[in-house]
Motif scaffolding. Structure first.
Motif, mmCIF file in Angstrom:
data_model
loop_
_atom_site.group_PDB
_atom_site.id
_atom_site.type_symbol
_atom_site.label_atom_id
_atom_site.label_comp_id
_atom_site.label_asym_id
_atom_site.label_seq_id
_atom_site.Cartn_x
_atom_site.Cartn_y
_atom_site.Cartn_z
ATOM 1 N N ASN B 12 50.142 70.440 -60.827
ATOM 2 C CA ASN B 12 51.296 70.369 -60.832
ATOM 3 C C ASN B 12 52.121 68.993 -61.646
ATOM 4 O O ASN B 12 51.634 67.901 -61.334
ATOM 5 C CB ASN B 12 51.810 70.140 -59.328
ATOM 6 N N ASP B 15 53.733 66.327 -59.440
ATOM 7 C CA ASP B 15 52.637 65.503 -58.897
ATOM 8 C C ASP B 15 51.935 64.600 -59.742
ATOM 9 O O ASP B 15 51.790 63.357 -59.456
ATOM 10 C CB ASP B 15 51.644 66.312 -58.281
ATOM 11 N N ASP B 66 42.678 67.670 -56.659
ATOM 12 C CA ASP B 66 43.414 68.567 -56.101
ATOM 13 C C ASP B 66 42.555 69.637 -55.365
ATOM 14 O O ASP B 66 41.520 70.071 -56.384
ATOM 15 C CB ASP B 66 44.591 69.020 -56.767
ATOM 16 N N LEU B 67 42.934 70.374 -54.537
ATOM 17 C CA LEU B 67 42.186 71.613 -54.249
ATOM 18 C C LEU B 67 42.757 73.048 -54.717
ATOM 19 O O LEU B 67 41.689 73.830 -55.474
ATOM 20 C CB LEU B 67 42.208 71.858 -52.460
ATOM 21 N N ASN B 68 44.007 72.952 -54.690
ATOM 22 C CA ASN B 68 44.459 74.341 -55.175
ATOM 23 C C ASN B 68 44.575 74.047 -56.692
ATOM 24 O O ASN B 68 45.688 73.660 -57.267
ATOM 25 C CB ASN B 68 45.586 74.828 -54.594
ATOM 26 N N ARG B 75 37.324 73.339 -54.817
ATOM 27 C CA ARG B 75 35.887 73.405 -54.268
ATOM 28 C C ARG B 75 34.798 73.640 -55.344
ATOM 29 O O ARG B 75 33.571 73.243 -55.251
ATOM 30 C CB ARG B 75 35.744 74.558 -53.085
ATOM 31 N N THR B 96 45.280 66.230 -51.527
ATOM 32 C CA THR B 96 45.731 67.519 -51.453
ATOM 33 C C THR B 96 46.819 67.604 -50.390
ATOM 34 O O THR B 96 46.809 66.669 -49.689
ATOM 35 C CB THR B 96 44.604 68.570 -51.194
ATOM 36 N N THR B 97 47.446 68.721 -50.612
ATOM 37 C CA THR B 97 48.564 68.793 -49.488
ATOM 38 C C THR B 97 48.127 69.614 -48.158
ATOM 39 O O THR B 97 48.708 69.400 -47.368
ATOM 40 C CB THR B 97 49.668 70.025 -50.156
ATOM 41 N N SER B 98 46.809 70.096 -48.306
ATOM 42 C CA SER B 98 46.424 70.950 -47.194
ATOM 43 C C SER B 98 45.972 69.691 -46.135
ATOM 44 O O SER B 98 45.319 69.005 -46.336
ATOM 45 C CB SER B 98 45.318 71.813 -47.567
ATOM 46 N N ALA B 99 46.093 70.170 -44.758
ATOM 47 C CA ALA B 99 45.527 69.543 -43.873
ATOM 48 C C ALA B 99 44.887 70.271 -42.632
ATOM 49 O O ALA B 99 44.420 70.099 -41.979
ATOM 50 C CB ALA B 99 46.460 68.587 -43.129
ATOM 51 N N ASP B 103 39.513 73.353 -44.425
ATOM 52 C CA ASP B 103 39.248 72.788 -45.761
ATOM 53 C C ASP B 103 38.733 71.409 -45.667
ATOM 54 O O ASP B 103 37.715 71.142 -46.533
ATOM 55 C CB ASP B 103 40.893 72.568 -46.400
ATOM 56 N N GLN B 117 45.246 63.530 -47.247
ATOM 57 C CA GLN B 117 46.410 64.413 -47.429
ATOM 58 C C GLN B 117 47.627 63.855 -48.248
ATOM 59 O O GLN B 117 48.030 62.638 -47.683
ATOM 60 C CB GLN B 117 47.066 64.771 -46.044
#
Lengths: 396, 147
Positions: B12, B15, B66-68, B75, B96-99, B103, B117
């Motif tokens: 992104n 970001d 980042d994850l995505n 991963r 990353t954004t996910s919590a 994940d 996060q």
């Protein structure tokens, strides 16, 4: 000719017993021919005694059971085994299969030489048919359960993917909005007037609110599918803990919190902390106009769980709207009165529901609110525990 | 590389920009190298593809992952670099954004060194970046193994 038993009197008695017996009986020679049959056996096979006497058992046995018939005959006739108790199929005269529980025993003469076989036939056709129907129904039911479970799991996965998407995809643009608004405010400095700076601040506040809203929605989605970890929980301790967190968050707000010690329930500690957080946050929010936040937590155990009340002295609300309290996105106060995102009490209610209980609110405008929480002890796993997500929703 | 480099794996562009600003605000003097998808991250670190000429002895001090991500996700990047001797011990911070708990657990199992996060609020993001710099680039003793 039918064989003779020990003497004529015994013989007569035996024949009477055979004739009046409710189950099929026969005397069979060592080479497998019917020497005597009773009426019950004739009825069972739809044949009269003339069709059976002198004929081989083979002739009326189900074709698939012929090897079994021959093997049993040999084993009995040779004296290798004294008796058998097996399930065997015969053919009715009209062609249908008769399922029989066969009990056959070898009779010997006075010198111990094998003489003939006495057989008893119990018709189990209807019983087996019923068992097969039951089995088929069970298999069908099991298949249906598996199908529905798979559907539910798929729905859960979709929900999880949705929650994940919400978490990631909605939060990322918020970070952009807030980040660049912050940059703009910083870099523009005096190039922007006070009103423009105020508007930038509003943009940032809105993005922060939406961030909180997304977090709340995710929490709500997690409660329904959370795997419960039941254990004895000291609710009083949790309440003290959460109250301390609230005081840390609002260090400028004087607060007086009284928690009755020793309130215990068997439940999921993480979820119950979430429940108390929502209720105490609520108390703090709606005491914003008070000089001091006053909160009391007290309760008692009943036979199967815990009832407690969280009481504040905030602005309260009109009971006419009490039904809306636990609906998501319903708010009874405008944001200037310290309203939240409208999800907090829904989250609390869902957590109580996962503990087979609920929350009821009582209040008067300007006279504080009381939230009565009822929780039932969860079963501890290994104790035939309920550790599954339950879809039930308790009434408010 | 003579000075400390951070490899930022982030697709992104907003970001990326905000992370650059945050590093600048946090007073970091590290060089920020950016790759925008997982496959490019693996190529960069292992000296493959368009990075075949890169001196792979020059590893970044830290990877911010980042994850995505497009092509290979975070991963898969972790799996790929943990499978290679050269990058097995490279410090990787998942940012990353996910919590989501699954994940977090999965990423640690794949060999991440840290999971953070990304906060929505910019000042908190700057603080996170400052703490990352403080811990991973100043305080932390990196692995000494060289390929």
């Amino acid at each position: 000719m039918p064989p003779h038993l020990v003497d004529d009197q015994d013989d007569a008695r035996f024949r009477l017993a055979m004739a009046s017996a409710g189950i099929g009986m026969a005397i069979v020679s060592l080479e497998g021919r019917f020497l005597d049959v009773n009426p019950a056996l004739c009825r069972m096979l739809g044949r009269d005694s003339g069709e059976l006497l002198g004929h081989l058992v083979h002739d009326i046995s189900h074709p698939d059971d012929l090897p079994l018939t021959e093997r049993l005959r040999q084993q009995l006739a040779s004296g290798e085994i004294p008796s058998v108790d097996v399930e065997k199929r015969y053919t009715h005269r009209d062609g249908h299969v008769v399922e029989v529980q066969l009990n056959a025993a070898l009779m010997r003469d006075a010198d111990g030489a094998p003489q003939y076989v006495i057989s008893q036939f119990r018709d189990v056709t209807a019983q087996r048919a019923a068992e097969r129907a039951l089995q088929a129904a069970n298999d069908h039911l099991e298949q249906r359960v598996q199908e529905r479970t798979a559907e539910l799991e798929a729905a859960h996965r979709r929900l999880e993917a949705f929650a994940y998407g919400v978490s990631h995809d909605l939060r990322a643009p918020l970070r952009t909005i807030d980040g660049f608004a912050a940059q703009l405010a910083r870099q523009a400095g005096e190039a922007l007037d006070a009103q423009a700076h105020e508007q930038l601040a509003r943009i940032r506040m809105a993005s922060a609110r939406m961030g909180t809203l997304i977090d709340s929605l995710l929490e709500l989605a997690r409660i329904g599918r959370a795997v419960l970890k039941p254990a004895p929980v000291d609710v009083s301790l949790l309440a003290e803990w959460v109250a301390a967190e609230m005081q840390d968050l609002h260090p400028a707000r004087p607060a007086l919190v009284h928690v009755q010690p020793g309130l215990e329930v068997v439940g999921d500690e993480r979820l119950l902390k979430g429940l108390l957080t929502q209720l105490l946050r609520n108390a703090w929010q709606f005491s914003a106009s008070r000089e001091r936040v006053d909160v009391e937590v007290e309760g008692a155990r009943n036979g199967h769980g815990l009832q407690f009340v969280v009481r504040d002295r905030g602005i309260g609300f009109d009971m006419a709207y009490a039904g809306k309290l636990f609906e998501p996105f319903q708010r009874l106060h405008g944001s200037e009165q310290g309203s939240g995102d409208g999800i907090g009490l829904t989250i609390a209610q869902q957590i109580a529901a996962r503990h087979h209980g609920g929350i009821r609110a009582e209040a008067r405008p300007d006279a504080g609110a009381s939230f009565h929480v009822e929780l039932r002890d969860l079963q501890v796993p290994g104790d035939n525990g309920d550790t599954h997500a339950t879809p039930e929703v308790a009434s408010a | 590389m003579n000075h400390k480099t951070i490899l930022l794996v982030e697709d992104n562009p907003d970001d990326v920009e905000l992370t650059r600003i945050a590093f600048a605000e946090a007073g970091s003097e590290h060089q920020l190298t950016v790759v925008s998808d997982g496959a490019e991250a693996v190529d960069y670190l292992l000296g493959r593809g368009r990075y075949a000429d890169r001196n792979t002895a020059d590893l970044p001090t830290l990877v911010l992952l980042d994850l995505n991500l497009p092509k290979l996700d975070g991963r898969e990047v972790l799996q790929a670099i943990r499978a290679e001797t050269a990058t097995r011990s490279l410090p990787v911070v998942v940012l990353t954004t996910s919590a989501e708990p699954f994940d977090v657990d999965e990423v640690y199992a794949l060999g991440a060194n840290s999971y953070i996060q990304k906060p929505v609020e910019f000042e908190r993001f700057v603080e996170v970046v400052r703490q990352i710099g403080l811990y991973w680039l100043a305080l932390n003793q990196p692995p000494t193994t060289k390929p």
